[in-house]
Design an enzyme around this catalytic site. Structure first.
Site, PDB file in Angstrom:
ATOM      1  N   TYR A   3       0.853  -1.188   0.000  1.00 29.08           N
ATOM      2  CA  TYR A   3       0.000   0.000   0.000  1.00 29.08           C
ATOM      3  C   TYR A   3       0.892   1.242   0.000  1.00 29.08           C
ATOM      4  O   TYR A   3       1.491   1.598   1.008  1.00 29.08           O
ATOM      5  CB  TYR A   3      -0.880  -0.051   1.244  1.00 29.08           C
ATOM      6  CG  TYR A   3      -2.003   0.961   1.313  1.00 29.08           C
ATOM      7  CD1 TYR A   3      -2.261   1.864   0.281  1.00 29.08           C
ATOM      8  CD2 TYR A   3      -2.833   1.003   2.426  1.00 29.08           C
ATOM      9  CE1 TYR A   3      -3.294   2.772   0.366  1.00 29.08           C
ATOM     10  CE2 TYR A   3      -3.877   1.910   2.528  1.00 29.08           C
ATOM     11  CZ  TYR A   3      -4.100   2.797   1.496  1.00 29.08           C
ATOM     12  OH  TYR A   3      -5.136   3.699   1.593  1.00 29.08           O
ATOM     13  N   LYS A  48      -1.486  -1.288  -4.189  1.00 31.29           N
ATOM     14  CA  LYS A  48      -2.450  -0.198  -4.315  1.00 31.29           C
ATOM     15  C   LYS A  48      -1.640   1.087  -4.305  1.00 31.29           C
ATOM     16  O   LYS A  48      -0.915   1.363  -3.349  1.00 31.29           O
ATOM     17  CB  LYS A  48      -3.450  -0.173  -3.163  1.00 31.29           C
ATOM     18  CG  LYS A  48      -4.372   1.038  -3.282  1.00 31.29           C
ATOM     19  CD  LYS A  48      -5.349   1.229  -2.149  1.00 31.29           C
ATOM     20  CE  LYS A  48      -6.152   2.509  -2.410  1.00 31.29           C
ATOM     21  NZ  LYS A  48      -7.014   2.898  -1.297  1.00 31.29           N
TER      22      LYS A  48
END
Lengths: 304, 304
Positions: A140, A170
């Site tokens: 992330y 992400k």
């Protein structure tokens, strides 16, 4: 467990609270069920979920509740990256044991200016201590909030060391040049852009979908672009999605998502947030509702 | 419980780990005992303690161990501020129940750019939920790391709302103009400067002491300046303290403190850190040892 890789649209599922700020399992399950019905996967415990405002135990109880409600772990990518290694290991083991298709992992975010070596060791320790071939990690990257980036050299080292486990990312940097570098340099990694504003560009560049705040309220339309990104009207779809996002983003994002959910479900309990966030005022909620209605925005099937 | 306010020198106690990175209670107790013998209080679970790299349970177990070892809670100010409100409440209740003289409270530090209103609500909820007249909170202002400041308006609102509870601050901003604003504007608050480099200036301005990384290794000399800040040689003492600090700070602070402890105790186990931090290399450790020896630096009574 699942052998199918996650792809498409996932919502960082907003977390409902009771008036006393305790977690509201029933509303979380209901919202998660609606998201699945709208073709959105469940990235529970993301930034927009106020994940770091929840205790480890609360996160485990909520994940258990959503799985026990019969929602598909094959569509789940809970956030499990914490500042403390034991917390990350505990949450990640728990998610894998429940069959979640992947986990979304923040770097430890208290210390700033830490080395890639230290970050590598953090993720490596999690992988080794969980020690489960089913584990699929999505890194992330959200430097505007975490302030600790996943640099390209770190990404390279991790994906080489654990090619079966570090499977994607992400990217919430908002920095398209970073996204492009990953898409180009790491084609074997599954790239989820962190906002549907980049969905079409991401798909054209080889991405696999998006994990976006506004998928909490606009999942079907975002999924429609994901499913038809090669269609002639893709740019028009993108423009419409971005315009809806801009309408919501005129207000602080997390309170605005909750206010939108409250507005369309006529369920004001949804507006509650935990400190340090602050709910929208009545006036702001009215303004947001008016703006969305004026755009003809709807949340179909919400009662279902 | 104690009715005496904390003052003087406190160390943000470094946290020892076993080779498998589990917490080492015995070494923590021994180091804490040494610090007390050197006139340093115990600010367990500060930034230099790698507090945010520990789980809530680990922090509670360690505090319990230090108290059960017979060390005085009246000299303890454990860190209890977390991103998640339930964690802050749990740790704060626990510290109060053990009789700790105060707690050092970080703001929730995941979200950036949050409002003073949201931060006020966070601290207010902790105060209300702990609901204990013995609670004394020292707000922890460390924007270079937390990135979330305790602004002067927030400080004013909190100290007015909870005058018996919000009793002081640790200022690790490194920004003397901020420190001065608090000393001048909030004379009823107890100001601990966050580095002994500011100790003399802080005492001259009405402060009550310091909570400093290097108090882990140089507590007696720092206490000596605290105790004699009005003496003719105070500036010379300050210069010597700052020079020692500079020697250590030529390396990353937390690993360097641990390496110093390891060097002077001939106990290499002390060098371990949890990711995302990285221990000094053998070469760095040798260089640091040589620099400190060249200054005639010692850690008297360490074996005791």
């Amino acid at each position: 467990m699942t052998t199918t890789r996650l792809k498409g649209v996932l919502a960082p599922v907003i977390t409902p609270f009771h008036a006393d700020l305790s977690v509201d399992k029933a509303r979380l399950v209901a919202h998660s069920r609606w998201l699945i019905s709208q073709n959105s996967g469940l990235a529970l415990f993301g930034t927009n979920s106020e994940a770091n405002s929840l205790s480890v135990e609360e996160r485990m109880e909520l994940l258990q509740a959503v799985v026990e409600a019969g929602l598909p772990p094959a569509r789940m990518m809970p956030g499990t990256g914490c500042c403390a290694l034991p917390d990350s290991v505990k949450l990640t083991k728990h998610a894998v044991s429940l069959g979640c298709a992947g986990v979304l992992m923040l770097p430890p975010f208290y210390y700033k200016g830490v080395s890639d070596e230290g970050l590598f060791r953090n993720f490596a320790e999690v992988v080794e201590r969980v020690g489960d071939a089913r584990l699929k990690i999505y890194l992330y990257h959200i430097p505007p909030v975490a302030q600790v980036p996943i640099t390209l050299p770190l990404l390279e080292r991790l994906s080489k060391a654990y090619p079966q486990t570090i499977v994607g990312m992400k990217d919430s940097s908002g920095d398209w040049s970073y996204t492009q570098s990953v898409l180009t340099g790491f084609p074997h990694l599954d790239m989820f852009v962190g906002s549907e504003a980049f969905l079409l560009a991401g798909m054209r560049g080889g991405g696999v979908g998006c994990i976006s705040a506004t998928a909490n309220v606009n999942p079907a339309a975002i999924h429609a672009l994901y499913a038809s990104w090669q269609a002639p009207d893709a740019d028009a779809q993108q423009a419409a999605l971005t315009a809806t996002r801009t309408t919501i983003q005129a207000f602080p994002m997390i309170p605005a998502l909750k206010a939108t959910r409250a507005h369309y479900a006529k369920d004001p309990a949804w507006v509650a947030v935990r400190p340090p966030l602050v709910a929208l005022t009545e006036k702001q909620r009215a303004e947001l509702g008016t703006s969305l209605e004026a755009r003809g925005f709807a949340m179909p099937g919400l009662a279902g």
